[in-house]
Each structure stands twice: as structure tokens, then as C-alpha cells.
Design an enzyme around this catalytic site. Structure first.
Site, PDB file in Angstrom:
ATOM      1  N   TYR A 302       6.883  -2.484  -5.552  1.00 18.40           N
ATOM      2  CA  TYR A 302       6.839  -1.702  -4.313  1.00 18.40           C
ATOM      3  C   TYR A 302       7.742  -2.309  -3.242  1.00 18.40           C
ATOM      4  O   TYR A 302       7.924  -3.518  -3.198  1.00 18.40           O
ATOM      5  CB  TYR A 302       5.403  -1.658  -3.775  1.00 18.40           C
ATOM      6  CG  TYR A 302       4.376  -1.255  -4.803  1.00 18.40           C
ATOM      7  CD1 TYR A 302       4.739  -0.518  -5.923  1.00 18.40           C
ATOM      8  CD2 TYR A 302       3.041  -1.624  -4.671  1.00 18.40           C
ATOM      9  CE1 TYR A 302       3.806  -0.159  -6.874  1.00 18.40           C
ATOM     10  CE2 TYR A 302       2.097  -1.269  -5.623  1.00 18.40           C
ATOM     11  CZ  TYR A 302       2.486  -0.542  -6.727  1.00 18.40           C
ATOM     12  OH  TYR A 302       1.567  -0.194  -7.659  1.00 18.40           O
ATOM     13  N   GLU A 376     -22.067  -0.600   2.640  1.00 19.38           N
ATOM     14  CA  GLU A 376     -21.849   0.854   2.700  1.00 19.38           C
ATOM     15  C   GLU A 376     -21.994   1.433   4.105  1.00 19.38           C
ATOM     16  O   GLU A 376     -21.693   2.602   4.333  1.00 19.38           O
ATOM     17  CB  GLU A 376     -22.766   1.564   1.699  1.00 19.38           C
ATOM     18  CG  GLU A 376     -22.320   1.318   0.253  1.00 19.38           C
ATOM     19  CD  GLU A 376     -23.243   1.959  -0.777  1.00 19.38           C
ATOM     20  OE1 GLU A 376     -24.449   2.079  -0.480  1.00 19.38           O
ATOM     21  OE2 GLU A 376     -22.753   2.325  -1.857  1.00 19.38           O
TER      22      GLU A 376
END
Ligand SMILES: [Zn+2]
Ligand SMILES: [Zn+2]
Length: 395
Positions: A302, A376
Site C-alpha cells: 500500500y 462494545e
């Protein structure tokens, strides 16, 4: 209720659903470029909220649009990646990976479910903004050549070209509730180097009859660090690491060849090109000078990631309004790599970090480890924050 409060309350309201989606993805991970079931699931979820997803882009990618009022006015793109890693999960959680040896250990399940949540929010408030939001669910972030390059090849940034693109990544070093930004250079380019040093094997006691590739390889490894210490600008972060060397001789056997593998990272495309040429030339000529041969293979990865300063400044201001200034932090540069950088070469792009750490709950493992997990609670914040940023960009 103003729009900010409305988005926050929708994000709160949908968080249970987003956690369910995240757990489904987490339990059913798929490796890079094999995200067939994940893409199907994402498309189904998007259809479930009334969108018309385009499937099959970049083979396992999904594209969708949410049109506000006056949809031609402006458009902004939001990106999530969907692939998992070849790691066997060690967490004992109800949503543990059901696939042996495959795990969402980089949080791409979080990015995907968070963007599904963002989509749901934006779709519910589409009368409150002008323009179009384009959603990119891409494959293959973890593996060369990078799913982002295929998304671009298949037109994800065309018709019309979005004015910018925003990407989010979990960050286990940042406590949940916090968001990190950095303007300008943020992540490195990443190229893989494979060097085959060829000599002539022989008896360890008779080196004069052999050409010792172990010695040549040793010189090459030491010499190549000169490329960094003597050729790179001291103002440019850059790294060369060889993590693998194999020469299958023995105490008394000189082998025929030695293989070396490593990674080269940089944050400047010009320097990257010239360094790769120097590495190749130095390895080849050093081996030749010592009577052997070196074959250099470079697998280009990349490009480096540049966060567009203006876009990043605006997103940061939006985030400060959303989570409070005290919860927005400056990120340091990292020589990690991200294929989101491909988008940054085409349009203004900004990649920010979502805090997922919670020491009190013992959630501290780094990405790409078998014990990685997130708090979460981040999924109460993530979807709404990105929706709010998108709406701000369309203003
Ligand atoms: Zn990763
Ligand atoms: Zn990742």
C-alpha cells in the site's frame, strides 16, 4: 430536538442491534477476498432498511447510497473493511469465531457493523440533510494488493466523485469513548522484500572451494541498513526490517543459497521509489562483488496514508461537538499500513481511530493477536459519530 441530539439518541437506540450484527460477523469471519457470506449479509442488512445495495463490486465488495434532499448537491463516502485474519481465536466469549484458524482480530467486524448502524441512522434522517452518502464495504484490507485498489478500479469513487472519504479503525491503545485524529501523514507505505542469495555449497572445512551465501547474506543485511541511516532524510520516518533468514546448511556444510525476507516502510512516495532501487542495487552488487548472486523480488504494498488536513480538521471539530473536546486526542504517526491510503491518493480522505480499550474489563489486547476484543460500548458511539460527521460534510 436538534440534529445532533437526534443522531445521538438514534445511535443509542440502535446500539443493541449493531452489537448483534457485530457478533454475527465476529462469529463468522472470512479471509481476505473470500468475504462472500459477509457481503451477502451486509447486502441483506442494507436491503432490510430499504436501501438498494450494489453487490459484486471488487468481487466481494458492496456499495450503497443514501440520498438526502437534493441528492446531486454533494456526496461524501464512508468506508468499512470486511475481512478477517488467519488467527485462531483464544477468547472465550459467546460470539467466539466459529471458523477454525480465522478470526476478526483487526476489528473489521466492528467497522462493518458500525457502518451498517450509520446507514440506518442516516436513512432515518435523510429528510434532514442535502446530498448523497455513499457506503463502501470493501474486501481484502489485510492482503496485497488491497481491496481498496479493486474498489477504485471498479468505480467506487466515480459517478459522481465524492468530495471526500472517511474511514474508521478500532484502536486498542485508546480508551473507549475517545476518538483520535491526525492531520497529514499518518501511516506508512509497506513493501515486501524477498532476497535470494545464491552461492556455491560445499564442505565447511573447505570454504575456498565454495562461495558462502551465509556470509554474503550477512553483509547484505548489515549493508542495507545504510539505505536507512545514510540515504533517508533524517526528517522522514522510514524502517527496514528483515524478519526471516533461512540457509539450510549445517555446522560443517555451506549451503547453496540463503533466503531473506523483510519489510520496507516509508512516508514519502519519492523516497520509497528511490530506496527500493537502492536496496536492489546494493544487494545485487554486493553479492556479485563477493562472487555470488542476489535475486531481489519486491512485492509492492500500500502507499502511505495522507489524511487531508482540511477534511480532518472539519471531522475533528464535528467529533468535538459530539463527544466533547476532552475526548478527542491527537494521534502519533505509525509505520503500520492501511489500504485506505489508496483512496487518499484519489480524493481527500481522513482515517480516524475509535477507542475500544477498557482496562477495568481486561480489554487491552492489541490488534492481530488471538485475544483481541473490544468494549462494545464503542458501538454506541461509532455509528452515530460517523453519521454526524457525514451530515456535517454535506452542509
Ligand atoms: Zn489489520
Ligand atoms: Zn484493520
Amino acid at each position: 430536538m436538534d440534529l445532533l441530539a437526534k443522531i445521538k439518541s438514534l445511535s443509542q437506540e440502535h446500539s443493541g442491534h449493531v452489537v448483534k450484527q457485530r457478533r454475527h460477523l465476529h462469529a463468522n469471519p472470512e479471509l481476505s477476498y473470500q468475504e462472500f457470506n459477509t457481503a451477502k449479509y451486509v447486502a441483506e442488512q442494507l436491503r432490510g432498511i430499504g436501501l438498494v445495495p450494489q453487490e459484486g463490486i471488487a468481487t466481494t465488495g458492496v456499495l450503497a447510497e443514501i440520498k438526502g434532499k437534493n441528492p446531486e448537491k454533494k456526496s461524501i463516502a464512508l468506508r468499512a473493511d470486511m475481512d478477517a485474519l488467519p488467527i485462531h481465536e483464544a477468547n472465550n466469549v459467546p460470539y467466539k469465531s466459529q471458523v477454525t484458524g480465522v478470526m476478526h482480530a483487526c476489528g473489521h467486524d466492528v467497522h462493518t457493523s458500525s457502518l451498517l448502524g450509520t446507514a440506518k441512522i442516516l436513512n432515518e434522517i435523510k429528510d434532514n440533510f442535502e446530498g448523497t452518502v455513499r457506503l463502501l464495504f470493501q474486501p481484502g484490507e489485510e492482503k496485497n494488493p488491497g481491496g481498496a485498489s479493486y474498489m477504485i478500479r471498479d468505480g467506487a469513487l466515480k459517478n459522481p466523485q465524492p468530495s471526500g472519504i472517511i474511514g474508521q479503525h478500532v484502536f486498542p491503545l485508546l480508551p473507549v469513548g475517545k476518538i483520535g485524529f491526525r492531520e497529514g501523514m499518518y501511516m506508512a507505505s509497506c513493501d515486501e522484500l524477498y532476497l535470494k542469495v545464491i552461492g556455491k555449497g560445499g564442505h565447511g572445512a573447505a570454504p575456498d572451494l565454495a562461495i558462502d551465501p551465509i556470509l554474503i547474506a550477512s553483509h547484505i543485511i548489515v549493508a542495507l541498513q545504510q539505505v536507512i541511516s545514510r540515504n533517508a532524510s533524517p526528517k522522514q520516518p522510514t524502517v527496514l526490517t528483515f524478519g526471516k533468514i533461512t540457509g539450510e546448511g549445517a555446522t560443517n556444510i555451506i549451503p547453496n543459497e540463503v533466503n531473506i525476507a523483510g519489510t520496507f516502510r516509508a512516508m514519502n512516495e519519492e523516497w520509497r521509489e528511490s530506496a527500493l532501487k537502492k536496496i536492489k542495487k546494493m544487494a545485487e552488487s554486493l553479492a556479485e562483488g563477493m562472487g555470488g548472486k542476489c535475486e531481489v523480488e519486491i512485492s509492492k504494498g500500500y502507499p502511505y496514508l495522507e489524511n487531508n488536513p482540511e477534511l480532518t480538521r472539519r471531522l475533528r471539530a464535528a467529533a468535538e461537538a459530539y463527544v466533547g473536546r476532552e475526548n478527542v486526542v491527537d494521534l502519533d504517526i505509525t509505520l503500520g499500513a492501511e489500504d485506505f491510503s489508496y483512496y487518499s491518493q484519489v480524493i481527500p480522505a481522513s482515517f480516524y481511530r475509535l477507542g475500544t480499550r477498557n482496562e477495568a474489563k481486561g480489554i487491552t489486547s492489541y490488534v492481530h493477536t488471538p485475544t483481541f476484543d473490544i468494549d462494545e460500548e464503542a458501538l454506541t458511539l461509532g455509528p452515530g459519530l460517523m453519521a454526524w460527521m457525514a451530515v456535517n460534510e454535506l452542509r
